[in-house]
Design an enzyme around this catalytic site. Sequence first.
Site, short mmCIF file in Angstrom:
data_model
loop_
_atom_site.label_atom_id
_atom_site.label_comp_id
_atom_site.label_asym_id
_atom_site.label_seq_id
_atom_site.Cartn_x
_atom_site.Cartn_y
_atom_site.Cartn_z
CE LYS A 177 -1.73 2.92 2.74
NZ LYS A 177 -1.72 3.95 1.69
N GLY A 229 6.64 5.33 8.44
CA GLY A 229 5.72 6.60 8.43
C GLY A 229 5.75 7.07 9.77
CB SER A 230 3.36 9.49 11.52
OG SER A 230 2.37 8.89 11.27
CB VAL A 233 0.13 5.72 11.18
CG1 VAL A 233 -0.07 4.54 10.22
CG2 VAL A 233 -0.59 6.81 11.04
N GLY A 234 2.28 4.25 13.39
CA GLY A 234 2.94 3.04 13.75
C GLY A 234 2.57 2.08 14.87
CD GLU A 251 13.48 1.53 10.20
OE1 GLU A 251 13.64 2.83 10.93
OE2 GLU A 251 13.94 0.52 10.62
CB CYS A 285 12.40 10.06 9.06
SG CYS A 285 13.62 9.08 8.07
CD GLU A 381 8.62 13.52 12.37
OE1 GLU A 381 7.54 12.77 12.38
OE2 GLU A 381 9.64 13.04 11.56
P1 NAD Z 1 1.91 8.66 7.80
O1 NAD Z 1 2.16 7.70 9.15
O2 NAD Z 1 0.80 9.44 7.53
O3 NAD Z 1 1.52 7.60 6.50
C1 NAD Z 1 2.53 6.52 6.12
C2 NAD Z 1 1.54 5.40 5.23
O4 NAD Z 1 0.65 4.92 6.37
C3 NAD Z 1 0.94 5.97 4.16
O5 NAD Z 1 0.77 5.17 3.15
C4 NAD Z 1 -0.55 6.08 4.83
O6 NAD Z 1 -1.69 5.87 3.83
C5 NAD Z 1 -0.71 4.89 5.67
N1 NAD Z 1 -1.44 5.00 6.67
C6 NAD Z 1 -2.11 6.05 7.35
N2 NAD Z 1 -2.99 5.63 8.30
C7 NAD Z 1 -3.07 4.36 8.39
C8 NAD Z 1 -3.75 3.37 9.25
N3 NAD Z 1 -4.51 3.81 10.13
N4 NAD Z 1 -3.17 2.18 8.89
C9 NAD Z 1 -2.38 1.84 8.26
N5 NAD Z 1 -1.78 2.49 7.05
C10 NAD Z 1 -1.96 3.74 7.29
O7 NAD Z 1 3.43 9.27 7.45
P2 NAD Z 1 3.74 10.25 6.10
O8 NAD Z 1 2.95 11.46 6.56
O9 NAD Z 1 3.21 9.45 4.84
O10 NAD Z 1 5.33 10.41 6.19
C11 NAD Z 1 5.90 11.19 6.88
C12 NAD Z 1 6.22 10.29 8.30
O11 NAD Z 1 7.16 9.30 7.94
C13 NAD Z 1 7.29 11.27 9.15
O12 NAD Z 1 6.72 11.01 10.39
C14 NAD Z 1 8.53 10.81 8.93
O13 NAD Z 1 9.59 10.92 10.11
C15 NAD Z 1 8.27 9.21 8.82
N6 NAD Z 1 9.62 8.59 8.20
C16 NAD Z 1 10.26 7.71 8.76
C17 NAD Z 1 11.17 7.18 8.11
C18 NAD Z 1 12.37 6.28 8.67
O14 NAD Z 1 13.05 5.53 8.26
N7 NAD Z 1 12.11 6.16 10.22
C19 NAD Z 1 11.43 7.39 6.68
C20 NAD Z 1 10.73 8.44 6.13
C21 NAD Z 1 9.73 8.97 6.90
#
Ligand code: NAD
Length: 486
Positions: A177, A229-230, A233-234, A251, A285, A381
């Site tokens: 996804k 991701g964030s 959500v993680g 991550e 990130c 963040e």
């Molecule tokens: P996000 O958490 O909003 O979304 C990430 C993904 O999760 C997207 O595909 C989104 O559609 C999906 N998602 C959203 N809600 C969900 C749910 N309830 N269940 C399952 N999946 C869901 O993050 P973003 O805005 O796309 O990215 C930015 C974030 O990612 C920042 O916090 C950044 O620090 C982090 N990030 C971390 C790393 C790392 O390696 N640690 C690298 C890049 C980005």
Amino acid sequence: MPNKTTPVCSFIDGSWVEGTGALTSHMNPAAPDKAVTTYRPAGSAELAQAIEAAAAAAPAWDALGIVARGRLLAAAAVLIRERAEEIAQVMTAENGKTLAESRMEVAASADTFDYHAASARNSIGVEFPSSHPEERILTVRRPLGVVGVITPWNFPLQIPAWKIAPALLQGNTVVWKSASNTPGVSVLLMNILNDAGISAGVTNLLLAPGSIGSELVSHPLIAGVTFTGSVPVGQHIRAIVCGRGAKLQLELGGHNASIVLPDADVELAASSVVNAAMGSTGQKCTATRRIILVGDGHEAFLESVKNKVSSLVLGPGTDASVQIGPVVSRSAQDEIMSAISEAIAEGGEILAQAAMPPTAGFYVPPTVLVGPQSMTICKEEVFGPVVTVLRAATLIEAIDLANSTQFGLTAAVFTSDERSARLCVTHLDAGLVKVNAPSTGSEIHAPFGGMKDSTFAGPREQNSGATAAFFTHEKTAYLRLAPARV
Ligand code: NAD
């Protein structure tokens, strides 16, 4: 639409499939009246089809063997390089980053596929001596089965490559996804995997909202989930996946500090922190969010940071003279601008700010704040080009300040003293610590992962040989095949 031949659709069991959701458009962040990509998101029915297809494809993909799978990844790397300019153009149009940044990401993604392709010929287990002379004890790795991959928009090719290439190499099939803001780039990667010869059902792409991500990670056939991701959500995903005992790799976000000591090389420190805070418009990130100065003074460093930030050139990523593109969306722009206002209301001051461009777009001026660690922006963040300067009397105080958030992703220290550097490497709560280098950037062959809320305690590292530990189950075989000699 990425090109005339590739539709912007989900890809399920070897076919492009239009979703059943309402028509969705993603606007070009540098030209907000222009839709870059328009598509119908996939729903629960398409998710079920994708998981079934991946499960059905798993036995044959496993049986192909790791060397043959490696060859297919190498073929994908060749195609990424051949189509590099097309991918970079779509990435800049969807994400806003400059073309130079997009081109670097595409090149790094091809390297990622090559790296995992070459790993196909590495040792796949170890042998131990046995108390029985006729016996051999070997470890073997078995794929998890179907892996769920969920990725963000900020590195729309590199992060999927970090996950999909090792998942496939180790014999898993994939349901991916991708991020809703960058569907065009994910479609181009999917097309490449298909053209490289990876069979139907082995990789499936869903262009879908977060709710479908939630359903994906809840599905009993998904044996492992790798998510970037964030933190919120993680943590939602962690509760679901751990609750049902599947493997999980997270991550997540960061609030990375760069510590500057009085003995630092001033120009190196200033250019590194500006690059780490503002590069990719601060949407990394690993970006530096806090600069911690040890001791009084640092006038020359601050002067250099001010000059560098105020002369940054903002504009559309397609303009070669531009250093900082727009942020990804209007909502991201609104969130970052209100975080700056909130910081000022909480006692922060603007030390330096770049000029806004004359053109319309989702621009945020790169901003350096000074203020106390108690400001919300120093704890949460804010995913944009904003960094805060803090002060600490001693290095130990600086390390404590750096560690005083929920995050633990990366950190940097600028010093010419080996003892200070070692103290930071030992005591900073960060999975990656850089000495005299920006807090951003990592190499594909070295482990990458965070600590504290930036990760999940498990085999967490992306990149390097550590990926096999996540994408497989390790088994131990005791083999008594030959009769003992008498
Ligand atoms: P996000 O958490 O909003 O979304 C990430 C993904 O999760 C997207 O595909 C989104 O559609 C999906 N998602 C959203 N809600 C969900 C749910 N309830 N269940 C399952 N999946 C869901 O993050 P973003 O805005 O796309 O990215 C930015 C974030 O990612 C920042 O916090 C950044 O620090 C982090 N990030 C971390 C790393 C790392 O390696 N640690 C690298 C890049 C980005």
